[in-house]
Structure formats: structure tokens, C-alpha cells
Write an enzyme that holds these catalytic residues in place. Structure first.
Site, PDB file in Angstrom:
ATOM      1  N   HIS A   1      17.109  54.333 -76.413  1.00 61.47           N
ATOM      2  CA  HIS A   1      16.233  53.330 -77.012  1.00 61.47           C
ATOM      3  C   HIS A   1      14.858  53.322 -76.331  1.00 61.47           C
ATOM      4  CE1 HIS A   1      19.313  51.454 -79.553  1.00 61.47           C
ATOM      5  NE2 HIS A   1      20.154  51.759 -78.572  1.00 61.47           N
TER       6      HIS A   1
ATOM      7  N   ARG B   1       9.637  39.245 -40.192  1.00 59.03           N
ATOM      8  CA  ARG B   1       9.247  38.460 -41.358  1.00 59.03           C
ATOM      9  C   ARG B   1       7.996  39.029 -42.033  1.00 59.03           C
ATOM     10  NH1 ARG B   1      10.426  32.593 -40.869  1.00 59.03           N
ATOM     11  NH2 ARG B   1      12.392  32.440 -39.780  1.00 59.03           N
TER      12      ARG B   1
ATOM     13  N   TRP C   1       0.818  35.442 -42.280  1.00 60.92           N
ATOM     14  CA  TRP C   1       0.600  36.261 -43.461  1.00 60.92           C
ATOM     15  C   TRP C   1      -0.474  35.562 -44.282  1.00 60.92           C
ATOM     16  CZ3 TRP C   1       3.453  40.764 -44.697  1.00 60.92           C
ATOM     17  CH2 TRP C   1       3.092  41.371 -45.906  1.00 60.92           C
TER      18      TRP C   1
ATOM     19  N   LYS D   1      15.178  49.166 -53.919  1.00 65.28           N
ATOM     20  CA  LYS D   1      15.092  49.642 -52.537  1.00 65.28           C
ATOM     21  C   LYS D   1      14.054  50.756 -52.394  1.00 65.28           C
ATOM     22  CE  LYS D   1      17.770  46.915 -50.426  1.00 65.28           C
ATOM     23  NZ  LYS D   1      17.303  45.880 -51.353  1.00 65.28           N
TER      24      LYS D   1
ATOM     25  N   LYS E   1      10.248  38.929 -45.173  1.00 68.12           N
ATOM     26  CA  LYS E   1      11.675  38.689 -45.367  1.00 68.12           C
ATOM     27  C   LYS E   1      11.940  37.569 -46.364  1.00 68.12           C
ATOM     28  CE  LYS E   1      15.952  39.580 -44.542  1.00 68.12           C
ATOM     29  NZ  LYS E   1      16.512  40.829 -45.100  1.00 68.12           N
TER      30      LYS E   1
ATOM     31  N   ASN F   1       2.841  27.053 -41.387  1.00 69.05           N
ATOM     32  CA  ASN F   1       3.448  27.937 -42.373  1.00 69.05           C
ATOM     33  C   ASN F   1       3.476  27.204 -43.696  1.00 69.05           C
ATOM     34  OD1 ASN F   1       4.904  29.892 -43.723  1.00 69.05           O
ATOM     35  ND2 ASN F   1       6.885  29.161 -42.977  1.00 69.05           N
ATOM     36  N   GLY F   2       3.078  27.876 -44.785  1.00 67.89           N
ATOM     37  CA  GLY F   2       3.086  27.256 -46.097  1.00 67.89           C
ATOM     38  C   GLY F   2       1.690  27.194 -46.687  1.00 67.89           C
TER      39      GLY F   2
ATOM     40  N   CYS G   1       5.819  32.835 -42.464  1.00 66.48           N
ATOM     41  CA  CYS G   1       5.168  33.159 -41.196  1.00 66.48           C
ATOM     42  C   CYS G   1       6.101  32.792 -40.048  1.00 66.48           C
ATOM     43  CB  CYS G   1       3.855  32.392 -41.067  1.00 66.48           C
ATOM     44  SG  CYS G   1       2.742  32.565 -42.468  1.00 66.48           S
TER      45      CYS G   1
ATOM     46  N   GLU H   1      19.311  47.669 -58.185  1.00 71.13           N
ATOM     47  CA  GLU H   1      19.175  47.492 -56.737  1.00 71.13           C
ATOM     48  C   GLU H   1      18.720  48.784 -56.070  1.00 71.13           C
ATOM     49  OE1 GLU H   1      19.371  45.782 -52.884  1.00 71.13           O
ATOM     50  OE2 GLU H   1      19.000  45.028 -54.904  1.00 71.13           O
TER      51      GLU H   1
ATOM     52  N   GLU I   1      10.588  49.133 -52.560  1.00 69.27           N
ATOM     53  CA  GLU I   1      10.289  48.385 -51.342  1.00 69.27           C
ATOM     54  C   GLU I   1       9.936  49.298 -50.171  1.00 69.27           C
ATOM     55  OE1 GLU I   1      12.991  44.377 -51.347  1.00 69.27           O
ATOM     56  OE2 GLU I   1      14.056  46.265 -51.115  1.00 69.27           O
TER      57      GLU I   1
END
Length: 621
Positions: free
Chosen positions: A514, A34, A82, A495, A616, A108-109, A9, A491, A498
Site C-alpha cells: 500500500h 539526562r 538544556w 533506536k 532521558k 528545571n522547567g 535538567c 522500536e 535515536e
């Protein structure tokens, strides 16, 4: 630890002579990258706290503030949340207050023992009005303020009762000259100004006002006054801190004319790669890593390396394995940080753990670092954010110096992490004598030419953008690669997941028969990363793979080096990248996949910089 996943956050606190509301709102805007689902502020003016909270984006909070006379105080705090405990609505948005309305807290947390604390508070006739774990802190502060000398001491007493990971910032209407923050396992940084001071979860929040910062350590409480900063431990004893100067300015966090931060950060990659390489070679031509802090003798004793990371950084770690084993001749394992300590890994004093994290605050990776340290292994961090938690807790660190990365989907952080792992592999080879000095220097010279190669790729991206737009209606894309091309394929798939919210999978091309080949059907887009022709066997094998999937109706999108004509008959779309050595190919082969995902997401109308459900950094397990 709690099972919740909590992104980082945004927190901002201010005391000075400016309008606190303007400073805090501006800071929150700089932390929007974020990810969040509600926002709020509290400002102390004329002895009274004015608190405004709204679900949704920051514009909702701005609109709510515009409907009233803005508070004109010079002390305040703000938060972008969040949701973890309680749905994202106005009632659960931060800041939270105590029964009297005198104390305001942002957090935050995750406070893991909040349920027991809440039950106890309610039995003492406190009325809690939200579903959050944060609100218990406001009420605990209310009680401690009645029994202690000031807000800082009350915060220390409260923190000793809390379990979990948390950053807390609080103000008290009865004390208009102090903002208090506390930190455990979650980031908090101080900005030092002239007659004003700042608190934030990221220096980006106050970078327009000051670039002088203080990093706070574990289990510390900070008092901010207009004329000074005091830091203590939770036990009240004075604490040592490290001051540092932020080496980028506010323009680095602005879009600079690009539609998205992600596009800007993709374009910044040549410079970012160059900055990661800067100053790494001494006058004698030998590789020097000033922040290593692990002696050559200790490195020569290493008999095993384990790389721990999450998400995109994990893919960088997979490529590290190839480089370390090839150049340094050391066995190397790559682990998802979230799984690492739960399988009882075998660690000894001769094990080197390399932890990769852009933010330096990724909780899974931080817990892996602490577990490795507990087992007496040496730990080396790769990080972009100076002064963050992971590099502070490692034996050594290699900073990537990529500058701020705002977009949630990582781009320049990934390429600079690749450069960092190449440097570490070469340094290990140099120290351990598995490569001669001139051999190491020759690879460094090749690396020094990579910014120009990346720039060349960026200049040829219009066909990639057109391809992405043409595939906006597709439901699935597959990615294939061999050797270091396999992590690149992973990767590329990540992307797309996401940003475009599409089903995308990356496979090692050798595994095609396979199982994965069953997914191939008429018209299915398949992206294939072709190894350089120097890898004759692998190159020929993947060309055969392309023929196999094309024969079954796949639409083949082939990434191959310049001059490779053997793939032309089998590529429906051919994307060229500069010819580079095999181990370095990810630096150029990844870039088209970044542009592809960004353009495809934009064509679908998605928020490229802030994709749904993501933030983030993930700072709680």
C-alpha cells in the site's frame, strides 16, 4: 502550556559538613545521562557566593574551576541545563543571581509568564543579564527577601506568582544555614543524611551518600538544614511527605566495565525481567499486584481501556493492546500521550487508563493522567521510578523494578514495561474471569522462563554486531513486522533514529504493497521480524513479503525463531531467537535490534549514551 520541549535538567543542592563543591560536581556527573548543554555551580564560603558557569559538557566547568582556588564552603547548588529560553552559552547557564549577587537560583522547567514578570522587574530597575526565564526568580526572591521572614517564605511568595512547570533550588548568602527548594510539575527529591541533607532532581545524584529519601508533592517548598528537613505547601501550611528507601546502590549507576551504559543496561535485561516478575504470585498460585489499589469490583466494571505513553513506552502500549484484548477480552486503544487530551477523548467512570512512563515524570503522560482523572476515569500507572509524580497521581501503580536506566535510549525499561503490561492483562483476565486460574498460572510460568531466553539471545549477538558495523555507511534501514512484531519493528527503527541519526522506518508488513514497497531499491537493508510458526497465516504472509522485497533488490535481515527453516532461502542475514509464544516474542525479538542500533551508532563514532538533541525525560510539554 508552553510549546517548548524541555528535557529534564539536572539539579543538585547540598548542606552539611563535606565540601559542597565536590558533592555537587559529583552529583551533576551522575545526572549527565539526562542530556544538557551547559553546567554551573554556586558555593557559599566565608559569607560570599562563588558562581562558575560554562557552556558545553561538565569537563568545561571542571576546567574553569581548576583555574581558580576552589571555594571551600559546605553549602552549595549546581545545575546541568538544556536550553529552552536563551542559547546555550556561559551567560545563560545556571545558577542565576539577583542584582546584589546574594541569591543564587537553579531551575528545571518552563516559567510561562516569565516575559510579563521580566517586563515588570525591569520597570522596577532590576538589571537582568541573561535571556532565560529562570533569572526572573532570582530577582523576585531579592524583592521578597526584603519583605518576608527568610528564604523559604520568600520562595513561597514567589512560587504563587509563577505559572508553568518548575523545580527551583535557591540559596542566600545572608543565610548560610539553609537551602530551599520548590516543586510544581517537575521532579525534586530530598536525600536525608546524618548531619547533612541533599536536594536533587534524581536520587542518583546523592546515592553514594544516602539511600534515605523523601518524595516531594505538588506545590511544595522544602527547607534543608544540616539537622533537619521542613516541608510546607505554597500556602505555608505543613505538608505531609512520604519517606522511602532506595533499593539500589551506587554500583547500579556505574558502567561496570562496559563501554556504554546502554550496553550495561542491555546486559541487565534478564535480571530486570526477573525482578519485574518477582513476588507477583501468591501462595494460592493466583496473580497478586500489591500496588494495584483498584478493587476487583472496579476492574470488573471496566468496559474500555486506553493506554497512553510516549516514544518507546508507546510501543510497549501497542503490545499491551494485543495482550489485553486477547487475554482479558476488553477493547483497548493506544494513544500518544501528547495527543490524548487535545482530541476530547470519551472517558467515563468505567474507563481504565493505563499510563506508561519509565521516569514517572514525562509531562505529556502526566497531563494525560490528570485529564483522565478529571473525567473520573480510573488510572493505572506503569513506572520504574519509585515515588515519581505519575504513580503518585494514579489510582494504582505497577512498578517495574528495573533499577536505574542511565542511557537515553531505553532498553531494559522497555522489556520490563512489556512484562508489566502482560501482568496487567493477565490480572484483568483473572479478575474478570476470562481465563481460568490454571491458564493464568501457565502463562506466568512461561513468563518466568523469559529471563533465561533473553540471556540466550544476548549470548549470540556477535553476528549482530558484525552486521551493524558492515552497515555503518548506509543511509536508511526499513523494518517490517506483523501482529506484535509491528511494534517491535517500530522500536527497532526508533533506536536507529535515536542513536545512529539514520533514516529508519517501521511498517506493518501487511501495508507493504500500500505504499512502502516503493522505497525498496537495490541493496536497501530491510529488517523483518517473523512471527512464530504457530501463527501460520501471518507467518506465511510475512515470508511472502520477504520474497517480494528481496526480488526488488533489498538486503533482507530476518529475525526468526529457532527451527524455522522456511525463511532460510530468502534471508541474506538470518538472526535466530528462541521459540516462544507469539505474544511474548517481543521480549526476545527486540534485543537484537537494541544491540544492532548500539553497535551501528558506535561504528559511526556517536555518543551512544547521550545522543544529540535528546535527553532521558521530557518534563515540559
Amino acid at each position: 502550556m508552553a510549546a517548548n520541549l524541555a528535557p529534564m535538567c539536572g539539579i543538585v543542592g547540598y548542606i552539611g559538613s563535606q565540601s559542597a563543591l565536590e558533592v555537587v560536581i559529583e552529583g551533576l556527573a551522575r545526572l549527565e545521562y539526562r542530556g544538557y548543554d551547559s553546567a554551573g555551580v554556586a558555593v557559599l564560603a566565608e559569607g560570599k557566593l562563588t558562581t562558575v558557569r560554562r557552556a558545553g559538557k561538565l569537563i568545561n566547568l571542571r576546567n574553569a574551576l581548576a583555574e581558580q582556588t576552589p571555594p571551600q564552603g559546605t553549602l552549595g547548588l549546581g545545575h546541568t541545563r538544556w536550553a529552552t529560553h536563551g542559547v546555550p552559552n556561559d551567560r545563560n547557564a545556571h545558577p542565576h543571581a539577583d542584582c546584589t549577587g546574594s541569591v543564587a537560583v537553579v531551575h528545571n522547567g518552563i516559567i510561562e509568564n516569565f516575559a510579563a514578570l521580566r517586563h515588570s522587574l525591569e520597570h522596577r530597575d532590576h538589571e537582568l543579564t541573561s535571556d532565560t526565564d529562570t533569572e526572573v526568580v532570582a530577582h523576585l526572591l531579592e524583592e521578597e527577601l526584603a519583605a518576608s521572614d527568610g528564604l523559604a517564605e520568600a520562595m513561597r511568595r514567589v512560587c504563587r506568582k509563577l505559572e508553568g512547570a518548575f523545580t527551583l533550588v535557591a540559596v542566600d548568602a545572608s543565610d548560610p544555614d539553609v537551602v530551599v527548594g520548590a516543586r510544581r510539575n517537575s521532579p525534586l527529591v530530598v536525600g536525608r543524611g546524618a548531619g547533612e541533607n541533599f536536594l536533587a532532581s534524581d536520587v542518583a545524584a546523592f546515592i553514594e551518600h544516602t539511600r534515605d529519601a523523601i518524595e516531594l508533592g505538588q506545590d511544595q517548598v522544602v527547607e534543608l538544614r544540616r539537622d533537619g528537613v521542613t516541608v510546607t505547601g505554597f500556602d505555608g501550611k505543613p505538608a505531609q511527605v512520604r519517606e522511602y528507601h532506595v533499593d539500589w546502590d551506587v554500583s547500579a549507576a556505574e558502567k561496570g566495565g562496559y563501554d556504554y551504559f546502554m550496553l550495561k543496561e542491555i546486559a541487565e535485561q534478564p535480571r530486570a525481567v526477573a525482578d519485574t516478575l518477582l513476588g507477583r504470585v501468591g501462595e494460592d498460585g493466583r496473580l497478586t499486584l500489591d500496588e494495584m489499589r483498584i478493587s476487583g469490583e472496579e476492574l470488573r466494571d471496566v468496559d474500555k481501556i486506553i493506554v497512553v505513553a510516549c516514544g518507546t513506552a508507546y510501543h510497549a502500549g501497542m503490545i499491551a493492546k494485543y495482550a489485553i484484548e486477547h487475554w482479558a477480552q476488553l477493547p483497548c486503544e493506544v494513544e500518544l500521550a501528547s495527543e490524548f487530551r487535545y482530541r476530547d477523548p470519551i472517558l467515563t467512570r468505567t474507563t481504565l487508563v493505563i499510563a506508561i512512563s519509565q521516569s514517572g515524570e514525562t509531562m505529556d503522560t502526566l497531563m494525560a493522567v490528570r485529564h483522565a482523572r478529571d473525567q473520573h476515569a480510573r488510572v493505572l500507572g506503569i513506572c520504574n521510578v519509585n515515588g515519581s509524580t505519575i504513580p503518585r497521581e494514579c489510582d494504582g501503580v505497577l512498578y517495574t523494578h528495573a533499577g536505574p536506566e542511565i542511557a537515553v535510549a531505553s532498553t531494559k525499561a522497555f522489556l520490563t514495561q512489556l512484562v508489566a503490561v502482560y501482568l496487567i492483562a493477565l490480572y484483568l483476565a483473572q479478575v474478570r474471569g476470562t481465563k481460568w486460574g490454571d491458564e493464568v498460572f501457565a502463562v506466568i510460568q512461561l513468563l518466568s522462563g523469559m529471563p533465561e531466553k533473553v540471556e540466550k539471545v544476548l549470548e549470540t549477538m556477535e553476528p549482530v554486531r558484525a552486521l551493524a558495523r558492515s552497515l555503518a555507511g548506509e543511509r536508511c534501514v526499513l523494518f517490517l513486522g506483523r501482529h506484535v512484531g509491528f511494534p517491535v519493528a517500530l522500536e527497532g527503527a526508533l533506536k536507529l533514529k535515536e542513536l545512529a541519526y539514520m533514516h529508519a522506518e517501521g511498517f506493518a508488513a501487511g501495508e507493504l504493497k500500500h505504499g512502502p514497497i516503493a522505497l525498496v531499491e537495490e541493496g536497501l537493508p530491510v529488517v523483518v521480524v517473523v512471527p512464530p510458526r504457530a501463527r501460520d497465516v501471518l507467518h506465511d504472509k510475512i515470508v511472502s513479503n520477504i520474497q517480494e522485497i528481496r526480488a526488488r533488490g533489498a538486503r533482507t535481515i530476518v529475525i526468526a525463531e529457532e527451527g524455522d527453516e522456511s525463511v532460510v532461502p530468502y534471508a541474506d542475514t538470518l538472526l535466530r531467537v528462541p521459540a516462544v509464544p507469539t505474544l511474548l516474542q517481543p521480549l526476545v525479538a527486540t534485543v537484537p535490534l537494541q544491540v544492532f542500533a548500539c553497535e551501528l551508532a558506535a561504528a559511526k563514532g556517536h555518543d551512544v549514551d547521550q545522543p544529540r538533541n535528546l535527553a532521558k525525560s521530557v518534563t515540559v510539554e
